[in-house]
Design a protein around this motif. Structure first.
Motif, short mmCIF file in Angstrom:
data_model
loop_
_atom_site.label_atom_id
_atom_site.label_comp_id
_atom_site.label_asym_id
_atom_site.label_seq_id
_atom_site.Cartn_x
_atom_site.Cartn_y
_atom_site.Cartn_z
N LYS A 241 1.01 -1.35 0.00
CA LYS A 241 0.01 0.04 0.01
C LYS A 241 0.78 1.22 0.09
CE LYS A 241 -2.56 0.52 3.65
NZ LYS A 241 -3.44 0.37 4.85
N LEU B 209 -3.67 -14.51 -6.54
CA LEU B 209 -4.91 -13.66 -5.76
C LEU B 209 -4.20 -12.10 -5.24
CD1 LEU B 209 -7.68 -13.25 -4.47
CD2 LEU B 209 -6.65 -14.57 -2.41
N LYS B 210 -2.96 -12.45 -4.65
CA LYS B 210 -2.18 -11.37 -3.97
C LYS B 210 -1.82 -10.34 -5.16
CE LYS B 210 -0.84 -13.61 0.38
NZ LYS B 210 0.08 -14.38 1.03
N CYS C 265 -5.46 -9.25 -7.02
CA CYS C 265 -6.45 -8.62 -6.70
C CYS C 265 -5.87 -7.39 -5.98
CB CYS C 265 -7.28 -9.67 -5.90
SG CYS C 265 -8.22 -10.84 -6.85
N ILE C 266 -5.05 -7.88 -5.02
CA ILE C 266 -4.71 -6.87 -3.86
C ILE C 266 -3.87 -5.65 -4.41
CG2 ILE C 266 -3.01 -6.41 -1.90
CD1 ILE C 266 -3.78 -9.16 -1.03
N LEU D 250 -6.49 -3.53 -6.16
CA LEU D 250 -7.46 -2.72 -5.04
C LEU D 250 -6.54 -1.49 -4.44
CD1 LEU D 250 -9.72 -2.46 -3.52
CD2 LEU D 250 -9.11 -4.68 -1.89
N ASN D 251 -5.03 -1.63 -4.18
CA ASN D 251 -4.50 -0.95 -3.74
C ASN D 251 -4.45 0.33 -4.49
OD1 ASN D 251 -3.43 -1.89 -1.26
ND2 ASN D 251 -1.75 -2.97 -2.02
N GLU E 56 -7.95 2.05 -4.08
CA GLU E 56 -7.96 2.74 -2.99
C GLU E 56 -6.97 3.98 -2.81
OE1 GLU E 56 -10.92 1.89 -1.39
OE2 GLU E 56 -9.87 1.81 0.53
N ARG F 94 -8.78 6.65 -4.55
CA ARG F 94 -10.46 6.91 -3.80
C ARG F 94 -9.54 7.65 -2.69
NH1 ARG F 94 -13.08 5.67 0.73
NH2 ARG F 94 -11.75 3.94 1.43
N ILE G 45 -9.86 -3.80 1.71
CA ILE G 45 -8.75 -4.81 1.75
C ILE G 45 -8.74 -5.97 2.69
CG2 ILE G 45 -6.19 -4.96 2.28
CD1 ILE G 45 -5.79 -2.37 0.42
N LEU H 74 -11.19 -8.45 1.34
CA LEU H 74 -10.73 -9.20 0.42
C LEU H 74 -9.69 -10.35 1.08
CD1 LEU H 74 -9.41 -9.93 -2.50
CD2 LEU H 74 -7.94 -7.98 -2.22
N LEU I 71 -9.55 -19.41 -0.11
CA LEU I 71 -8.58 -20.07 -0.91
C LEU I 71 -7.78 -21.19 -0.15
CD1 LEU I 71 -7.37 -20.49 -3.66
CD2 LEU I 71 -6.09 -18.02 -3.56
N TYR J 25 -16.19 -14.22 -5.75
CA TYR J 25 -14.90 -14.96 -5.81
C TYR J 25 -15.01 -16.23 -5.13
CZ TYR J 25 -9.97 -16.05 -5.43
OH TYR J 25 -8.57 -16.55 -5.23
#
Lengths: 418, 418
Positions: free
Chosen positions: A76, A111-112, A115-116, A119-120, A123, A126, B108, B111, B119, B193
């Motif tokens: 992040k 996934l990490k 997706c993360i 999202l980071n 976010e 935002r 986050i 998630l 998973l 998911y």
């Protein structure tokens, strides 16, 4: 007419002029091509990628002159620092672990990272209330199972059980943006996550989020482990060292292959003219089997192909598999080949039961061996892009599948195959 | 007939007998209800949850006698250790961060908890080659936007931009398992998911994976921060302390509310009879607005309701909002109320513009204040479950919305509201 065209060109030249553009995954296969286009349009390019050398890539030089922030999107603070520094007007979010095959083995890494990572980025935008245009590179793999005929539907139900959602029309081809998503790999799922997330954030933040669902794209610089590169490498060995065996996985998979140069133009077009919160398919509107990709690569490498047949069932054969055909299927027209027409019409099928395919050429037999290790636990049978929506923005395809293969052959012949 | 019914009962009693059943999130709202049912069917129950005390819950005692493994599903080693120890025949995967509202603030965390948690469970089962039946608790929130009329479709397009995929029929009600997924929150995305992942793993591992898409379920024990509990608490204060104000968010949201006891029976039914790789909607087949939930709670608490009206537009009013109605909409029938019929037929709407709703009761006015802080950035307008598929397995609903509300009122009146 000319005046209008000039105007369009001027617009295209202007909208990125002096704009700050951030490309994630800039050291990957697509990043350098996109960077080159944007630099040509006078945009200021910045990059994000993991630390480390960029691999073999024809546009390596382009990237060496771009400011790249090295770090991990999963962190992040790193993401936040870069966004605050670059203040991007546009983000093209290409960074992703992208091997479908590998995602079955390491779903948590996928996934990490995917997706993360996504999202980071969202976010951070935002929280800093930035009105950036955010282009998410989605994938045709999000569609997964697509129903092409009643016969195939029955077969798929036998293989996968109930198909949810059920098709509301058959065939579902070509695949437009309204097609149900029935992803078949952990990789595909991470792309669905990013796709939906981008659009959600476009609803309730200042971000202008748009999704491009890209179909297969290839070209010089494509990394190891990808089907196209794997085939090209082996064909070069056939030509150079007289090897007469090619290992492949699911050669019946049909894919919508584009040149990466066409795809990056699509990304830029979407950034300029795409609607906030929307999705655009990005592909060629053709579909060819992996088998065709192999045959065509051999042909481009100087092998004349007379006939192919099943290794086990010798009567199962096709003469002139690469004879050109104008395919008209489901009211959708594209240039293709004898073999693909037969596959699409379900008149021929080569799978693991055949043990392989024998190719008769003017230089003798070449064998394709179906390699279990290259088969995926589950695999979309046919992908064919309905690109009507993006065409309305001005998109067009400039390269044929042959163009792509020729370029790849030429490039990889000049560099080490390792 | 009786013989047949007895046989069904015997089967139900037998399939879990001495079976090892693992419930994740067992200390949550649903866990104890599910544990009780399974213990009644002579299953051996084990639990997973985070360390810490179980909150206020009528079935707290049940859980205190179950072996619970405390740890975090995000930690692979913990998950692996528990699975190896319990060797579960069945897993009911309920553990999840579940507040839609909160997910906009901490996407986050959602998630990580929901996606990585799921998973890790599936990966452990894959690696140990266990043929466990894995029931994933999905959510009606996965559907998100559901189109109920052309008028509403137009309104939604104005609010959210293009709706993808476009509906292939209007109305899309009641929502069956084939309905497109158009999730509106980061929470909903984590459930998609898990839903897809469970089904993917059922394709290529020994796991029997089945998804239950549960619609709203309530009852004694529902935690703070949820709409139902929030309303019940405030209604108790109206009754007990003469407070005449209730704060609420989107009171026009229509939800398919079930009693949690009906829902846990559904989970067990799916575990017994559900098809591998399939999805089952789990809900009541009724829909009522949040406004109705408020009014009905007041009524159950002893307030007679004569009339409701807009705080700002006094002419906008409804007499006898809770008059019972047999609703027949889209060919789907259910018992409902005057106010819900008017909402579904788009004849009335109370939103932020009204500033609130004034309720005339025999004890005077009570005011519902639309509280901006309780509004979500985006919210599904109507959810109504088509439960035909699970009904075919033998599912039925035993509790009305009034039953649920009465039970909640009774329970929360006896305990502290903090």
């Amino acid at each position: 007419m000319l005046a209008k065209r000039l105007q369009v060109l001027t617009q295209l030249n202007n909208f990125l002029k002096n704009k700050r553009v951030l490309i994630t995954g800039i050291k990957g296969f697509v990043g350098p091509y996109l960077a080159e286009e944007i630099l040509n349009l006078n945009g200021e390019v910045y990059g994000i990628d993991l630390p480390g050398e960029i691999g073999i890539h024809p546009l390596k030089k382009i990237i060496e002159n771009v400011e790249i922030f090295e770090g991990n999107l999963e962190e992040k603070n790193f993401v936040s620092k870069v966004i605050k520094k670059v203040k991007p007007d546009f983000i093209f979010h290409l960074a992703a672990k992208s091997s479908t095959f590998e995602s079955f083995l390491k779903p948590i890494d996928f996934l990490k990272a995917n997706c993360i990572g996504t999202l980071n980025l969202l976010e951070t935008l935002r929280k800093t209330e930035t009105s950036t245009t955010f282009i998410f590179a989605g994938s045709s793999d999000e569609y997964g199972i697509v129903i092409s005929s009643y016969k195939q539907y029955k077969k798929l139900k036998k293989k996968y059980g109930e198909i949810i959602p059920r098709p509301n029309k058959i065939p579902e081809f070509p695949v437009n943006e309204d097609n149900p998503l029935r992803p078949l790999s952990p990789y595909a799922l991470t792309k669905i996550y990013g796709d939906f997330l981008t659009r959600q954030y476009s609803n309730f933040t200042k971000i202008k989020g748009i999704v491009a669902r890209s179909f297969n794209h290839e070209g010089a610089g494509r990394g190891k482990g990808f089907v196209s590169r794997d085939i090209i490498n082996q064909v070069i060995l056939c030509k150079r060292e007289g090897i007469n065996k090619i290992k492949a996985g699911n050669i019946m998979a049909m894919r919508d292959w584009s040149h990466v140069k066409d795809i990056v133009k699509g990304y830029i077009l979407i950034a300029e003219k795409g609607e906030n919160g929307s999705v655009y398919n990005l592909g060629s509107g053709r579909t060819n089997s992996v088998l065709t990709f192999i045959l065509l690569s051999l042909e481009c490498a100087g092998f004349k192909i007379f006939e192919i047949k099943s290794k086990k069932y010798l009567k199962k054969k096709i003469e002139n598999p690469l004879e050109e055909r104008k395919i008209n299927i489901y009211g959708f027209k594209f240039d293709s080949f004898n073999i693909d027409e037969l596959v699409m019409k379900e008149k021929i099928n080569f799978d693991i039961e055949d043990e392989g395919v024998i190719i008769e050429t003017q230089k003798g037999k070449i064998e394709i061996l179906i390699d279990e290790k290259r088969l995926r636990p589950s695999d979309a049978p046919i992908l064919l892009c309905d690109n009507t929506k993006i065409k309305k923005l001005g998109f067009r395809i400039n390269f044929t599948l042959k163009d792509i293969i020729k370029e790849m052959l030429e490039y990889y012949q000049t560099i080490s195959l390792e």
